[in-house]
Design an enzyme around this catalytic site. Sequence first.
Site, short mmCIF file in Angstrom:
data_model
loop_
_atom_site.label_atom_id
_atom_site.label_comp_id
_atom_site.label_asym_id
_atom_site.label_seq_id
_atom_site.Cartn_x
_atom_site.Cartn_y
_atom_site.Cartn_z
N TYR A 235 31.03 50.01 50.95
CA TYR A 235 30.03 49.02 50.55
C TYR A 235 29.17 49.46 49.37
O TYR A 235 28.82 48.66 48.52
CB TYR A 235 29.11 48.69 51.73
CG TYR A 235 29.78 47.78 52.74
CD1 TYR A 235 29.67 46.41 52.66
CD2 TYR A 235 30.57 48.31 53.77
CE1 TYR A 235 30.30 45.56 53.56
CE2 TYR A 235 31.21 47.48 54.67
CZ TYR A 235 31.08 46.10 54.56
OH TYR A 235 31.71 45.28 55.45
N ARG B 108 42.31 40.60 58.87
CA ARG B 108 41.94 41.69 59.76
C ARG B 108 40.90 41.19 60.75
O ARG B 108 39.87 40.65 60.34
CB ARG B 108 41.37 42.86 58.95
CG ARG B 108 40.81 43.96 59.83
CD ARG B 108 40.31 45.18 59.05
NE ARG B 108 39.75 46.12 60.00
CZ ARG B 108 38.49 46.55 60.01
NH1 ARG B 108 37.64 46.17 59.06
NH2 ARG B 108 38.06 47.36 60.94
N ASN C 154 36.25 51.49 54.85
CA ASN C 154 35.23 50.46 54.70
C ASN C 154 34.23 50.97 53.68
O ASN C 154 33.59 52.00 53.88
CB ASN C 154 34.50 50.20 56.02
CG ASN C 154 35.32 49.36 56.97
OD1 ASN C 154 36.45 48.98 56.66
ND2 ASN C 154 34.78 49.07 58.14
N GLU D 164 37.27 46.92 54.52
CA GLU D 164 36.08 46.08 54.39
C GLU D 164 35.39 46.39 53.07
O GLU D 164 35.35 47.54 52.63
CB GLU D 164 35.04 46.36 55.50
CG GLU D 164 35.33 45.72 56.81
CD GLU D 164 34.24 46.03 57.84
OE1 GLU D 164 33.05 46.17 57.48
OE2 GLU D 164 34.61 46.15 59.02
N HIS E 6 36.08 47.34 67.69
CA HIS E 6 35.02 47.14 66.70
C HIS E 6 33.70 46.97 67.46
O HIS E 6 33.09 45.92 67.45
CB HIS E 6 35.34 45.93 65.81
CG HIS E 6 34.57 45.87 64.53
ND1 HIS E 6 35.17 45.71 63.29
CD2 HIS E 6 33.24 45.94 64.27
CE1 HIS E 6 34.25 45.67 62.34
NE2 HIS E 6 33.06 45.80 62.91
N GLU F 66 34.99 52.31 62.06
CA GLU F 66 33.78 53.06 61.72
C GLU F 66 33.23 53.96 62.82
O GLU F 66 32.21 53.66 63.44
CB GLU F 66 32.69 52.09 61.25
CG GLU F 66 33.06 51.33 59.99
CD GLU F 66 31.89 50.56 59.40
OE1 GLU F 66 30.86 50.41 60.08
OE2 GLU F 66 32.01 50.12 58.25
C1 GBH Z 1 30.33 47.23 58.50
O1 GBH Z 1 29.46 48.29 58.67
C2 GBH Z 1 30.79 46.74 59.84
O2 GBH Z 1 32.09 47.19 60.12
C3 GBH Z 1 30.71 45.25 60.00
O3 GBH Z 1 30.83 44.93 61.34
C4 GBH Z 1 29.42 44.76 59.39
O4 GBH Z 1 29.18 43.41 59.64
C5 GBH Z 1 29.49 45.01 57.91
O5 GBH Z 1 29.71 46.34 57.65
C6 GBH Z 1 28.24 44.59 57.15
O6 GBH Z 1 27.15 45.35 57.53
O7 GBH Z 1 19.82 49.82 57.85
O8 GBH Z 1 19.71 51.79 56.49
O9 GBH Z 1 19.98 52.01 58.88
C7 GBH Z 1 28.93 48.79 57.47
C8 GBH Z 1 28.19 50.06 57.67
C9 GBH Z 1 26.33 51.10 58.55
C10 GBH Z 1 26.00 49.31 57.10
C11 GBH Z 1 24.90 51.00 58.99
C12 GBH Z 1 24.57 49.21 57.53
C13 GBH Z 1 22.70 50.39 58.35
C14 GBH Z 1 21.94 51.26 57.42
N1 GBH Z 1 26.83 49.84 58.12
N2 GBH Z 1 24.09 50.49 57.94
S1 GBH Z 1 20.24 51.22 57.70
#
Ligand code: GBH
Length: 506
Positions: free
Chosen positions: A330, A96, A328, A398, A141, A186
């Site tokens: 995490y 992807r 996505n 993701e 993206h 996202e």
């Molecule tokens: C994804 O976002 C993205 O699609 C990708 O590009 C990125 O590299 C990957 O994850 C890893 O981060 O610091 O508490 O304000 C994941 C969602 C949303 C995670 C914003 C980090 C920041 C939270 N992201 N978040 S904060």
Amino acid sequence: MRCLLYIGLIIAGCNAQQKQERRFPDDFIFGTATASYQIEGGWNADGKGENIWDHMTHTKPHVIKDSSNGDMAADSYNNYERDVEMMRELGLDAYRFSLSWSRILPNGFSNHVNEAGVTFYDNYINEMIKYNITPMVTLYHWDLPQKLQDLGGFLNPLFPEWFEDYARVVFEKFGDRVKHWITFNEPREICYEGYGWSTKAPIVNATDIGTYYCAKYLVLAHANAYKAYVNDFKATQNGECGITISVNWFGPLTDSADDEYAAELKRQAEWEIYANPIFSEEGGFPKELSEIVAKKSLEQGYKKSRLPEFTDEEKKYIQGTSDFFGVNHYTGVYVSAEEYKSNHITPSLLSDIDVGTYTPPDWLASASSWLKLSPNSIYNSLTHLHNKYKNTKFYITENGWSSPPDSELVDDDRILYYRTALNSLLDAIEAGVDVKGYMAWSLMDNFEWMEGYTERFGLYHVNFDHPDRTRTPRKSAFVYKEILKTRVIDPNYEPDTLTMWIDEGH
Ligand code: GBH
């Protein structure tokens, strides 16, 4: 004698357990994910136009933790053959990646197509196809052409038209080989972080309406692109088109009705605001969120809700415009109605919902402040979505773990994270959720947005000090390779070398 008998029983027990080993289906698609601005570099190569990340990092370098940018990043613009070689080393079914809008349409508009940009993606895609790796392509993206941002970007009601024009160019150029399309990556990060806050480009910080108006035009843009595909390309190209939404798990801190309601509001504000118009039976923005924003807006002296409405016609137009739901995922946090609250700027999305969040301090921490190993969060997210949006097909688009830049190639935390996540995914599949594939974030280290190069998500380490941007597999790459090959998660598998090879047939 007795002792031997016991040992015999234990061995028999182990064997029986091994026989019941849970497997991923043979047609399950395993891959990795990346995004254009995070890996490509070549920021002004061969006619590419400026995008909002070029613009922001060049004009306000201090907003990035290490004052870095994606000018060269992992230089995939010049290393695409090595990238595909890594995919072959891992034995990936799919890869992807995203297209840079301003590399293809330098000004954002479809009147001028940059053929050199098209050639780069042709080469990348053809190299994958040559080795039987299925491309899964994200149209957007986060790297909007700057010219479109100068016109308001996602907040301009014309945005859905601009996006459709771009999507048509892309389907036309690459749709003969690309059969899996993702319109947006996202929406939350695009709308809330980029327009409603200041943690992503274009850092508009319109806390009152930024998220909400962006959500409306983004969802309409998605529907336009989907309909363009279905009406004019699908019959001949025979692919599928969907959207990827970030769905972390938000469960109630206690089982009180207030905490349940708080968790529901949080889910609505985080991802249902984008998912409901597309996937729900009733269509439109989520109910409780709409009510609360309308109420607070009037109290705050606005003439109408800061959350715009869809007309009935728009609601119908948007519903069902996705062949799959890209997730996505995490991590997860607990949500509370009363505890762990912080003060938020008013008016804003966070003050609108006004809930607290809590992360247990004993959850394993990554190099990213927001990313902890949260038990069962994939299972919780997927089963929740499955129950809510019936008959939907899912991909995990993701999922991954960060380590500090100077950490060793032996990344046991990342391995633990992946094994835990994939077991949770198997739980969801066993519970009946229709999940077709899983993309690990990420194939390689890359530009981690506001964190620059200070957080590393790669299965492959990238040496950003070396002009060749040398890629070296981490231990997790070998473990992932083994899982792909066997379709089984063996908690004890240890690679006996960290030297990579390509299996026959890849
Ligand atoms: C994804 O976002 C993205 O699609 C990708 O590009 C990125 O590299 C990957 O994850 C890893 O981060 O610091 O508490 O304000 C994941 C969602 C949303 C995670 C914003 C980090 C920041 C939270 N992201 N978040 S904060």
